[in-house]
Motif scaffolding. Structure first.
Motif, PDB file in Angstrom:
ATOM      1  N   VAL A  73       0.864  -1.269  -0.132  1.00 57.78           N
ATOM      2  CA  VAL A  73       0.147  -0.141   0.069  1.00 57.78           C
ATOM      3  C   VAL A  73       0.922   1.518   0.087  1.00 57.78           C
ATOM      4  O   VAL A  73       0.645   2.335  -0.793  1.00 57.78           O
ATOM      5  N   ASP A  74       2.086   1.362   0.736  1.00 55.95           N
ATOM      6  CA  ASP A  74       2.925   2.458   0.715  1.00 55.95           C
ATOM      7  C   ASP A  74       3.439   2.809  -0.745  1.00 55.95           C
ATOM      8  O   ASP A  74       3.654   3.921  -1.140  1.00 55.95           O
ATOM      9  N   ALA A  75       3.978   1.608  -1.208  1.00 59.32           N
ATOM     10  CA  ALA A  75       4.332   1.805  -2.740  1.00 59.32           C
ATOM     11  C   ALA A  75       3.393   2.381  -3.605  1.00 59.32           C
ATOM     12  O   ALA A  75       3.634   3.205  -4.261  1.00 59.32           O
ATOM     13  N   CYS A  76       2.182   1.906  -3.577  1.00 65.02           N
ATOM     14  CA  CYS A  76       1.077   2.313  -4.247  1.00 65.02           C
ATOM     15  C   CYS A  76       0.657   3.925  -3.561  1.00 65.02           C
ATOM     16  O   CYS A  76       0.285   4.929  -4.836  1.00 65.02           O
ATOM     17  N   PHE A  77       0.622   4.229  -2.503  1.00 66.29           N
ATOM     18  CA  PHE A  77       0.330   5.474  -1.973  1.00 66.29           C
ATOM     19  C   PHE A  77       1.197   6.686  -2.641  1.00 66.29           C
ATOM     20  O   PHE A  77       0.941   7.601  -2.984  1.00 66.29           O
ATOM     21  N   THR A  78       2.415   6.307  -2.363  1.00 71.01           N
ATOM     22  CA  THR A  78       3.537   7.360  -2.737  1.00 71.01           C
ATOM     23  C   THR A  78       3.409   7.299  -4.288  1.00 71.01           C
ATOM     24  O   THR A  78       3.757   8.580  -4.986  1.00 71.01           O
ATOM     25  N   SER A  79       3.020   6.402  -5.325  1.00 70.61           N
ATOM     26  CA  SER A  79       3.041   6.332  -6.679  1.00 70.61           C
ATOM     27  C   SER A  79       2.003   7.251  -7.145  1.00 70.61           C
ATOM     28  O   SER A  79       1.978   7.492  -8.337  1.00 70.61           O
ATOM     29  N   VAL A  80       0.922   7.597  -6.102  1.00 72.59           N
ATOM     30  CA  VAL A  80      -0.190   8.254  -6.640  1.00 72.59           C
ATOM     31  C   VAL A  80       0.120   9.804  -6.984  1.00 72.59           C
ATOM     32  O   VAL A  80      -0.423  10.319  -7.942  1.00 72.59           O
ATOM     33  N   THR A  81       1.105  10.269  -6.224  1.00 72.74           N
ATOM     34  CA  THR A  81       1.315  11.531  -6.286  1.00 72.74           C
ATOM     35  C   THR A  81       2.932  11.935  -6.643  1.00 72.74           C
ATOM     36  O   THR A  81       2.960  13.125  -7.441  1.00 72.74           O
ATOM     37  N   VAL A  82       3.651  10.985  -6.454  1.00 75.27           N
ATOM     38  CA  VAL A  82       5.200  11.734  -6.558  1.00 75.27           C
ATOM     39  C   VAL A  82       5.229  11.667  -8.130  1.00 75.27           C
ATOM     40  O   VAL A  82       6.038  12.601  -8.503  1.00 75.27           O
ATOM     41  N   PRO A  83       5.308  10.588  -8.685  1.00 72.23           N
ATOM     42  CA  PRO A  83       5.530  10.906 -10.380  1.00 72.23           C
ATOM     43  C   PRO A  83       4.820  12.007 -11.031  1.00 72.23           C
ATOM     44  O   PRO A  83       5.635  12.621 -11.624  1.00 72.23           O
ATOM     45  N   LYS A  84       3.658  12.437 -10.514  1.00 70.23           N
ATOM     46  CA  LYS A  84       2.958  13.533 -11.265  1.00 70.23           C
ATOM     47  C   LYS A  84       3.872  14.765 -10.770  1.00 70.23           C
ATOM     48  O   LYS A  84       4.056  15.847 -11.399  1.00 70.23           O
ATOM     49  N   MET A  85       4.259  14.821  -9.568  1.00 69.00           N
ATOM     50  CA  MET A  85       4.983  15.984  -8.943  1.00 69.00           C
ATOM     51  C   MET A  85       6.398  16.183  -9.714  1.00 69.00           C
ATOM     52  O   MET A  85       6.796  16.878 -10.014  1.00 69.00           O
ATOM     53  N   LEU A  86       6.812  14.749  -9.956  1.00 69.76           N
ATOM     54  CA  LEU A  86       8.469  14.743 -10.597  1.00 69.76           C
ATOM     55  C   LEU A  86       8.248  15.589 -11.761  1.00 69.76           C
ATOM     56  O   LEU A  86       9.166  16.263 -12.461  1.00 69.76           O
ATOM     57  N   ALA A  87       7.241  15.006 -12.593  1.00 65.09           N
ATOM     58  CA  ALA A  87       6.954  15.537 -14.130  1.00 65.09           C
ATOM     59  C   ALA A  87       6.642  16.933 -14.020  1.00 65.09           C
ATOM     60  O   ALA A  87       7.497  17.605 -14.970  1.00 65.09           O
ATOM     61  N   ASN A  88       6.023  17.534 -13.334  1.00 62.16           N
ATOM     62  CA  ASN A  88       5.898  18.954 -13.239  1.00 62.16           C
ATOM     63  C   ASN A  88       7.230  19.591 -12.860  1.00 62.16           C
ATOM     64  O   ASN A  88       7.419  20.945 -13.292  1.00 62.16           O
ATOM     65  N   LEU A  89       8.019  19.016 -11.909  1.00 64.14           N
ATOM     66  CA  LEU A  89       9.112  19.803 -11.637  1.00 64.14           C
ATOM     67  C   LEU A  89       9.970  19.816 -12.675  1.00 64.14           C
ATOM     68  O   LEU A  89      10.921  20.912 -12.876  1.00 64.14           O
ATOM     69  N   VAL A  90      10.143  19.142 -14.018  1.00 62.43           N
ATOM     70  CA  VAL A  90      10.946  19.212 -14.816  1.00 62.43           C
ATOM     71  C   VAL A  90      10.138  19.472 -16.068  1.00 62.43           C
ATOM     72  O   VAL A  90      10.641  19.626 -17.415  1.00 62.43           O
ATOM     73  N   SER A  91       8.949  19.941 -16.126  1.00 61.59           N
ATOM     74  CA  SER A  91       8.018  20.283 -17.343  1.00 61.59           C
ATOM     75  C   SER A  91       7.617  21.645 -17.084  1.00 61.59           C
ATOM     76  O   SER A  91       7.295  22.110 -15.888  1.00 61.59           O
ATOM     77  N   GLU A  92       7.392  22.212 -18.191  1.00 61.09           N
ATOM     78  CA  GLU A  92       6.645  23.815 -18.278  1.00 61.09           C
ATOM     79  C   GLU A  92       5.254  23.772 -17.991  1.00 61.09           C
ATOM     80  O   GLU A  92       4.661  24.641 -17.421  1.00 61.09           O
ATOM     81  N   ALA A  93       4.771  22.655 -18.404  1.00 57.33           N
ATOM     82  CA  ALA A  93       3.293  22.349 -18.272  1.00 57.33           C
ATOM     83  C   ALA A  93       3.038  21.773 -17.011  1.00 57.33           C
ATOM     84  O   ALA A  93       3.421  20.539 -16.835  1.00 57.33           O
ATOM     85  N   SER A  94       2.351  22.312 -15.950  1.00 56.73           N
ATOM     86  CA  SER A  94       1.837  21.492 -14.689  1.00 56.73           C
ATOM     87  C   SER A  94       0.579  21.304 -14.652  1.00 56.73           C
ATOM     88  O   SER A  94       0.025  21.495 -13.733  1.00 56.73           O
ATOM     89  N   THR A  95      -0.089  20.872 -15.830  1.00 57.00           N
ATOM     90  CA  THR A  95      -1.787  20.782 -15.627  1.00 57.00           C
ATOM     91  C   THR A  95      -2.050  19.527 -15.554  1.00 57.00           C
ATOM     92  O   THR A  95      -1.125  18.646 -15.543  1.00 57.00           O
ATOM     93  N   ILE A  96      -3.142  19.140 -15.135  1.00 60.21           N
ATOM     94  CA  ILE A  96      -3.745  17.949 -14.972  1.00 60.21           C
ATOM     95  C   ILE A  96      -5.213  18.033 -15.225  1.00 60.21           C
ATOM     96  O   ILE A  96      -5.809  18.904 -14.897  1.00 60.21           O
ATOM     97  N   SER A  97      -5.715  16.978 -16.036  1.00 58.32           N
ATOM     98  CA  SER A  97      -7.136  17.049 -16.344  1.00 58.32           C
ATOM     99  C   SER A  97      -8.081  16.846 -15.006  1.00 58.32           C
ATOM    100  O   SER A  97      -7.770  16.371 -14.231  1.00 58.32           O
ATOM    101  N   TYR A  98      -9.178  17.312 -15.432  1.00 60.51           N
ATOM    102  CA  TYR A  98     -10.338  16.916 -14.434  1.00 60.51           C
ATOM    103  C   TYR A  98     -10.497  15.528 -14.060  1.00 60.51           C
ATOM    104  O   TYR A  98     -10.434  15.230 -12.955  1.00 60.51           O
TER     105      TYR A  98
END
Length: 312
Positions: free
Chosen positions: A69-94
């Motif tokens: 569960v911990d592996a899944c829990f942290t994977s819900v938010t961190v990959p998107k956060m990492l992608a936004n840190l190196v991307s100019e577009a920080s959007t997420i769809s509805y």
């Protein structure tokens, strides 16, 4: 019609942790390292428990599910956060926002119920060590874990159904690194009083009931320990429960501090800092606190390495 759809189902902009490019690069390196360590540590625990017969006990049954569960829990938010840190577009769809919110709720509540199951396991181990294997039967353990998953997903589904009925006519900027419900509620032009009431009632019941159960379990553990005749027995009992109790206090302290307050009093800065603790730091630390310092797990690692060397 198009304007109405944009109002009801906008793309959101995640403001993240920092807008400074220099800080973003540093944060990317730090959180990528924490994420990799957390994922590898939790998956290592899952695999060891799965393939080593010496770890097929009730305690490690719960630890294995907690690591998953911990592996899944942290994977819900961190990959998107990492992608936004190196991307100019920080959007997420509805739809992406609701999906992220759903699994964030589900895995977080599952974590909470598993911690309660582990507290009961520790109580039985200390209170009735001779009857431990009988009382903590496989069917009971499976029932605890299954209930944790079912209740958490029903809880999450209820919240997401209500969140999906909101419309948005204000700023699309979410002052967070993921779609947390408090900042999203703050953007809605719909009356959110029903959802807020649900958070304080049903949410309190689902999240705090495991905490109350844990407190009762540890009160009974303390009463049992105080009746032990030897200091060595005290040391063994506290060493068994100390790590679990420290994580419980840290987990619930941050969760209660963020979520059980009105939306109007929500602090974006405080929310970001505290959610980092239980979405990134605690899942990364759990394998070390619960398992990797444990002699049983160390023995499982040695046996695995010996089998690997022996086959070469």
């Amino acid at each position: 019609m198009g304007s109405t759809n944009d109002t009801l189902h906008p793309d959101f902009i995640l403001l993240g942790l920092s807008s400074d490019p220099g800080q973003q690069k540093l944060l990317f390196v730090i959180f990528l390292a924490l994420y990799i360590v957390g994922i590898l540590g939790n998956l290592l625990i899952v695999l060891l428990i799965l393939f080593d017969a010496h770890l097929h006990t009730p305690m490690y049954f719960f630890v294995g599910h907690l690591s998953l569960v911990d592996a899944c829990f942290t994977s819900v938010t961190v990959p998107k956060m990492l992608a936004n840190l190196v991307s100019e577009a920080s959007t997420i769809s509805y739809a992406g926002c609701l999906t992220q919110m759903y699994f964030f709720f589900a895995f977080g509540v599952t974590d909470s119920f598993l911690l309660a199951s582990m507290a009961y396991d520790r109580y039985v181990a200390i209170r009735s060590p001779l009857h431990y294997t009988i009382m903590m039967s496989h069917s009971l353990c499976v029932g605890f874990v299954a209930s944790s998953w079912i209740v958490s997903h029903l809880h999450s589904l209820l919240h997401i159904i209500l969140m999906s009925r909101l419309s948005f006519c204000r700023s699309r900027e979410i002052p967070h690194f993921f779609c947390d419900h408090q900042p999203v509620l703050g953007l809605s032009c719909t009356d959110t009083s029903l959802i807020e009431m649900l958070i304080f009632t049903e949410g309190s019941l689902v999240v705090l009931s495991p905490f109350v159960f844990i407190v009762i379990s540890y009160a009974l553990i303390l009463a049992t320990v105080l009746r032990l005749p030897s200091g060595s027995g005290w040391h063994k009992a506290f060493s068994t429960c100390g790590a679990h109790l420290s994580v419980v206090l840290l987990f619930y302290g941050t969760v209660i501090g963020v979520y059980f307050q009105p939306t109007a009093r929500y602090s974006a800065e405080k929310g970001r800092v505290t959610t980092i603790m239980y979405t990134v730091v605690i899942p990364m630390l759990n394998p070390f606190i619960y398992s990797l310092r444990n002699d049983d797990v160390k023995g499982a690692i040695r046996r695995t390495l010996c089998r690997k060397v022996g086959t070469q």
